[in-house]
Design a protein around this motif. Sequence first.
Motif, short mmCIF file in Angstrom:
data_model
loop_
_atom_site.label_atom_id
_atom_site.label_comp_id
_atom_site.label_asym_id
_atom_site.label_seq_id
_atom_site.Cartn_x
_atom_site.Cartn_y
_atom_site.Cartn_z
N SER A 283 -37.35 -29.64 -33.62
CA SER A 283 -38.23 -29.44 -32.29
C SER A 283 -39.15 -28.26 -32.48
N LYS B 77 -33.01 -28.80 -32.75
CA LYS B 77 -33.00 -29.85 -33.45
C LYS B 77 -32.20 -30.86 -32.09
N ALA B 78 -32.77 -32.10 -31.78
CA ALA B 78 -32.13 -33.12 -31.34
C ALA B 78 -31.27 -33.84 -32.14
N PRO B 79 -29.96 -34.24 -31.46
CA PRO B 79 -28.89 -35.02 -32.31
C PRO B 79 -29.57 -36.04 -33.03
N ASP C 70 -28.54 -37.61 -21.39
CA ASP C 70 -27.90 -37.21 -22.48
C ASP C 70 -28.86 -36.36 -23.29
N ASN C 71 -29.40 -35.52 -22.70
CA ASN C 71 -30.74 -34.66 -23.23
C ASN C 71 -30.05 -33.53 -23.99
N ARG C 72 -29.90 -33.41 -25.19
CA ARG C 72 -29.07 -32.29 -25.97
C ARG C 72 -29.89 -31.72 -26.99
N ARG C 73 -29.92 -30.31 -27.35
CA ARG C 73 -30.37 -29.77 -28.28
C ARG C 73 -29.33 -28.96 -29.04
N HIS C 74 -29.57 -28.83 -30.38
CA HIS C 74 -28.65 -27.99 -30.96
C HIS C 74 -29.39 -26.65 -31.68
N ALA D 219 -31.75 -35.96 -35.28
CA ALA D 219 -33.36 -35.94 -35.75
C ALA D 219 -33.03 -35.12 -37.10
N ALA E 274 -34.65 -23.72 -26.97
CA ALA E 274 -33.67 -24.92 -26.68
C ALA E 274 -33.80 -25.21 -25.10
N VAL F 78 -34.78 -28.46 -23.00
CA VAL F 78 -34.08 -29.14 -22.16
C VAL F 78 -34.38 -29.06 -20.87
#
Length: 82
Positions: free
Chosen positions: A28, A20-22, A4-8, A24, A41, A45
């Motif tokens: 990042s 940003k990671a969820p 569940d590797n996500r970045r926004h 956080a 991002a 990922v």
Amino acid sequence: MGNDNRRHVVPNEDGGWDVKAPGASRASAHTGTQAEAEARAKEIVRNAGGGEVVIHGRDGLIRDSDTVAPGNDPNPPRDKKH
């Protein structure tokens, strides 16, 4: 549930864009443009084994997302068979 590797990619209130990671509190990465933040991002990922990059607009609402290999794309493109 697997990776569940996500970045926004989100706008920074002081200008520029954050990755940003969820959940956080710290970014990042911080860049001057949304395109740079999206590229960073995807790099983060990809280096972590793949996952999702979620792109937000200036209003903070989600406007797009992209699966980075070898992530599991929840909406893969359909094969076009003629």
